[in-house]
Design a protein around this motif. Structure first.
Motif, PDB file in Angstrom:
ATOM      1  N   VAL A   1       0.850  -1.183   0.000  1.00  0.00           N
ATOM      2  CA  VAL A   1       0.000   0.000   0.000  1.00  0.00           C
ATOM      3  C   VAL A   1       0.887   1.236   0.000  1.00  0.00           C
ATOM      4  O   VAL A   1       1.843   1.320   0.785  1.00  0.00           O
ATOM      5  N   TRP A   2       0.605   2.185  -0.891  1.00  0.00           N
ATOM      6  CA  TRP A   2       1.356   3.433  -0.900  1.00  0.00           C
ATOM      7  C   TRP A   2       0.466   4.550  -1.426  1.00  0.00           C
ATOM      8  O   TRP A   2      -0.579   4.301  -2.039  1.00  0.00           O
ATOM      9  N   ALA A   3       0.851   5.777  -1.151  1.00  0.00           N
ATOM     10  CA  ALA A   3       0.094   6.951  -1.580  1.00  0.00           C
ATOM     11  C   ALA A   3       0.927   7.767  -2.545  1.00  0.00           C
ATOM     12  O   ALA A   3       2.158   7.796  -2.466  1.00  0.00           O
ATOM     13  N   GLY A   4       0.267   8.428  -3.479  1.00  0.00           N
ATOM     14  CA  GLY A   4       0.957   9.259  -4.460  1.00  0.00           C
ATOM     15  C   GLY A   4       0.002  10.229  -5.114  1.00  0.00           C
ATOM     16  O   GLY A   4      -1.167  10.341  -4.740  1.00  0.00           O
ATOM     17  N   ASP A   5       0.517  10.926  -6.130  1.00  0.00           N
ATOM     18  CA  ASP A   5      -0.282  11.949  -6.798  1.00  0.00           C
ATOM     19  C   ASP A   5      -0.775  11.484  -8.158  1.00  0.00           C
ATOM     20  O   ASP A   5      -1.074  12.296  -9.036  1.00  0.00           O
ATOM     21  N   GLY A   6      -0.841  10.175  -8.357  1.00  0.00           N
ATOM     22  CA  GLY A   6      -1.382   9.664  -9.612  1.00  0.00           C
ATOM     23  C   GLY A   6      -0.509   8.645 -10.293  1.00  0.00           C
ATOM     24  O   GLY A   6      -0.951   7.970 -11.221  1.00  0.00           O
ATOM     25  N   ASP A   7       0.740   8.496  -9.853  1.00  0.00           N
ATOM     26  CA  ASP A   7       1.655   7.521 -10.451  1.00  0.00           C
ATOM     27  C   ASP A   7       1.556   6.217  -9.669  1.00  0.00           C
ATOM     28  O   ASP A   7       1.835   6.187  -8.478  1.00  0.00           O
ATOM     29  N   ALA A   8       1.156   5.153 -10.345  1.00  0.00           N
ATOM     30  CA  ALA A   8       0.936   3.878  -9.653  1.00  0.00           C
ATOM     31  C   ALA A   8       2.217   3.100  -9.414  1.00  0.00           C
ATOM     32  O   ALA A   8       2.174   1.992  -8.909  1.00  0.00           O
ATOM     33  N   THR A   9       3.362   3.634  -9.786  1.00  0.00           N
ATOM     34  CA  THR A   9       4.630   2.935  -9.591  1.00  0.00           C
ATOM     35  C   THR A   9       5.303   3.428  -8.308  1.00  0.00           C
ATOM     36  O   THR A   9       5.668   4.598  -8.212  1.00  0.00           O
ATOM     37  N   PRO A  10       5.462   2.575  -7.287  1.00  0.00           N
ATOM     38  CA  PRO A  10       6.073   3.031  -6.046  1.00  0.00           C
ATOM     39  C   PRO A  10       7.554   3.354  -6.236  1.00  0.00           C
ATOM     40  O   PRO A  10       8.244   2.717  -7.027  1.00  0.00           O
ATOM     41  N   ALA A  11       8.022   4.367  -5.508  1.00  0.00           N
ATOM     42  CA  ALA A  11       9.427   4.748  -5.579  1.00  0.00           C
ATOM     43  C   ALA A  11      10.273   3.773  -4.782  1.00  0.00           C
ATOM     44  O   ALA A  11       9.783   3.013  -3.950  1.00  0.00           O
TER      45      ALA A  11
ATOM     46  N   GLN B   1      10.136 -10.352   1.157  1.00  0.00           N
ATOM     47  CA  GLN B   1      10.259  -9.243   0.217  1.00  0.00           C
ATOM     48  C   GLN B   1       9.925  -7.954   0.951  1.00  0.00           C
ATOM     49  O   GLN B   1       9.066  -7.940   1.839  1.00  0.00           O
ATOM     50  N   ALA B   2      10.600  -6.879   0.581  1.00  0.00           N
ATOM     51  CA  ALA B   2      10.338  -5.586   1.203  1.00  0.00           C
ATOM     52  C   ALA B   2      10.766  -4.468   0.269  1.00  0.00           C
ATOM     53  O   ALA B   2      11.752  -4.606  -0.471  1.00  0.00           O
ATOM     54  N   ASP B   3      10.033  -3.367   0.291  1.00  0.00           N
ATOM     55  CA  ASP B   3      10.377  -2.191  -0.495  1.00  0.00           C
ATOM     56  C   ASP B   3      11.337  -1.326   0.318  1.00  0.00           C
ATOM     57  O   ASP B   3      11.156  -1.136   1.523  1.00  0.00           O
ATOM     58  N   VAL B   4      12.358  -0.801  -0.345  1.00  0.00           N
ATOM     59  CA  VAL B   4      13.319   0.071   0.329  1.00  0.00           C
ATOM     60  C   VAL B   4      13.419   1.376  -0.462  1.00  0.00           C
ATOM     61  O   VAL B   4      13.371   1.365  -1.691  1.00  0.00           O
ATOM     62  N   PRO B   5      13.538   2.515   0.202  1.00  0.00           N
ATOM     63  CA  PRO B   5      13.649   3.777  -0.524  1.00  0.00           C
ATOM     64  C   PRO B   5      14.979   3.918  -1.254  1.00  0.00           C
ATOM     65  O   PRO B   5      15.064   4.586  -2.288  1.00  0.00           O
ATOM     66  N   GLU B   6      16.018   3.298  -0.712  1.00  0.00           N
ATOM     67  CA  GLU B   6      17.356   3.353  -1.303  1.00  0.00           C
ATOM     68  C   GLU B   6      18.182   2.231  -0.683  1.00  0.00           C
ATOM     69  O   GLU B   6      17.769   1.614   0.310  1.00  0.00           O
ATOM     70  N   VAL B   7      19.330   1.952  -1.265  1.00  0.00           N
ATOM     71  CA  VAL B   7      20.217   0.928  -0.716  1.00  0.00           C
ATOM     72  C   VAL B   7      21.336   1.635   0.034  1.00  0.00           C
ATOM     73  O   VAL B   7      22.255   2.198  -0.574  1.00  0.00           O
ATOM     74  N   ASP B   8      21.241   1.617   1.351  1.00  0.00           N
ATOM     75  CA  ASP B   8      22.239   2.267   2.195  1.00  0.00           C
ATOM     76  C   ASP B   8      22.152   1.627   3.578  1.00  0.00           C
ATOM     77  O   ASP B   8      21.544   2.182   4.493  1.00  0.00           O
ATOM     78  N   PHE B   9      22.738   0.434   3.719  1.00  0.00           N
ATOM     79  CA  PHE B   9      22.579  -0.360   4.920  1.00  0.00           C
ATOM     80  C   PHE B   9      23.930  -0.697   5.537  1.00  0.00           C
ATOM     81  O   PHE B   9      24.863  -1.089   4.841  1.00  0.00           O
ATOM     82  N   ASP B  10      24.004  -0.541   6.852  1.00  0.00           N
ATOM     83  CA  ASP B  10      25.117  -1.045   7.640  1.00  0.00           C
ATOM     84  C   ASP B  10      24.503  -1.934   8.717  1.00  0.00           C
ATOM     85  O   ASP B  10      24.032  -1.447   9.742  1.00  0.00           O
ATOM     86  N   TYR B  11      24.475  -3.228   8.446  1.00  0.00           N
ATOM     87  CA  TYR B  11      23.849  -4.158   9.365  1.00  0.00           C
ATOM     88  C   TYR B  11      24.722  -4.451  10.573  1.00  0.00           C
ATOM     89  O   TYR B  11      24.254  -5.063  11.545  1.00  0.00           O
ATOM     90  N   GLY B  12      25.992  -4.049  10.520  1.00  0.00           N
ATOM     91  CA  GLY B  12      26.902  -4.330  11.622  1.00  0.00           C
ATOM     92  C   GLY B  12      27.041  -5.825  11.835  1.00  0.00           C
ATOM     93  O   GLY B  12      27.274  -6.588  10.901  1.00  0.00           O
ATOM     94  N   ALA B  13      26.847  -6.253  13.076  1.00  0.00           N
ATOM     95  CA  ALA B  13      26.906  -7.680  13.393  1.00  0.00           C
ATOM     96  C   ALA B  13      25.521  -8.307  13.360  1.00  0.00           C
ATOM     97  O   ALA B  13      25.356  -9.455  13.772  1.00  0.00           O
ATOM     98  N   GLY B  14      24.527  -7.559  12.886  1.00  0.00           N
ATOM     99  CA  GLY B  14      23.169  -8.067  12.833  1.00  0.00           C
ATOM    100  C   GLY B  14      22.793  -8.534  11.443  1.00  0.00           C
ATOM    101  O   GLY B  14      23.636  -8.683  10.564  1.00  0.00           O
ATOM    102  N   GLY B  15      21.511  -8.788  11.251  1.00  0.00           N
ATOM    103  CA  GLY B  15      21.004  -9.235   9.964  1.00  0.00           C
ATOM    104  C   GLY B  15      19.971  -8.270   9.417  1.00  0.00           C
ATOM    105  O   GLY B  15      19.717  -7.209  10.003  1.00  0.00           O
ATOM    106  N   PRO B  16      19.328  -8.617   8.306  1.00  0.00           N
ATOM    107  CA  PRO B  16      18.379  -7.710   7.661  1.00  0.00           C
ATOM    108  C   PRO B  16      16.984  -7.742   8.258  1.00  0.00           C
ATOM    109  O   PRO B  16      16.102  -7.007   7.803  1.00  0.00           O
ATOM    110  N   GLY B  17      16.752  -8.587   9.263  1.00  0.00           N
ATOM    111  CA  GLY B  17      15.404  -8.733   9.816  1.00  0.00           C
ATOM    112  C   GLY B  17      14.690  -9.903   9.166  1.00  0.00           C
ATOM    113  O   GLY B  17      15.307 -10.802   8.591  1.00  0.00           O
TER     114      GLY B  17
END
Length: 204
Positions: free
Chosen positions: A45-55, A83-99
């Motif tokens: 589910v996402w909101a926008g101004d008319g473009d059905a393609t999520p960023a 699966q998950a939507d991300v706004p950008e790829v900029d992750f430092d998981y450290g010693a953890g995982g992605p969830g």
């Protein structure tokens, strides 16, 4: 008070439902959907101004979910866990995982979507990872370092045309210890070297 549209992807192959929302506030009655078969569906589910393609990009995550389940990235992306939507790829998981119940070591992610060129010229895509990375833009492999290494920036160049969208796929795996994954770029219309922003990414 710009009109806003609510988009719902029911994840059953039926496309995206667009629901106009009242401008300036008001009551929203909600939406319903009937599935043809029982099961679990990853509704978006996402909101926008008319473009059905999520960023942003769509990420598919692979990995072990129990201590006794050893996932090997070299199996080439078998058995997706989430699966998950991300706004950008900029992750430092450290010693953890992605969830998503995935462990801290031996996991992989494939992010995919499209990138919009802000200007015409040669762009340098600069993924930084710990560990392996493969990056394709417009079907061309720009970076292929599918091996263990500490946080390292790699680079690959490609000519793009302003206003056009190009397919982008970034594959990443983490073996053990620290985990980093970021996608930066430089080129015309980009201030220095920066993370490829949500505004330049769509899920295609």
């Amino acid at each position: 008070d710009k009109p806003v549209t609510l988009f719902v992807d029911w994840a059953d192959g039926g496309g995206v439902q667009a629901v106009p929302l009242p401008a300036g506030g008001g009551t929203f009655a909600g939406v319903t959907h009937a599935y043809a078969a029982a099961g679990r569906y990853a509704v978006r589910v996402w909101a926008g101004d008319g473009d059905a393609t999520p960023a942003g990009l769509r990420g598919t995550y692979y990995g072990a979910t129990t201590p006794n389940d050893r996932y090997e990235p070299d199996l080439d992306f078998q058995s997706p866990r989430a699966q998950a939507d991300v706004p950008e790829v900029d992750f430092d998981y450290g010693a953890g995982g992605p969830g998503f119940g995935i462990g801290a070591d031996r996991f992989a992610v494939r992010w995919r979507g499209e990138v919009l060129a802000p200007a015409t010229g040669t762009f340098t895509f600069r993924p930084t990872t710990d560990d392996g990375v493969r990056l394709w833009v417009d079907g061309r492999l720009l970076v292929g370092r599918w091996d263990d290494h500490p946080p390292t920036e790699f680079a690959g160049e490609i000519a793009l045309v302003a206003g056009q969208r190009y397919a982008v796929v970034m594959e990443y795996y983490e073996n053990v210890l620290g985990a980093v994954a970021a996608l930066r770029w430089s080129g015309p219309g980009v201030a220095g070297t920066a993370v490829v922003p949500r505004a330049a990414l769509t899920q295609g």
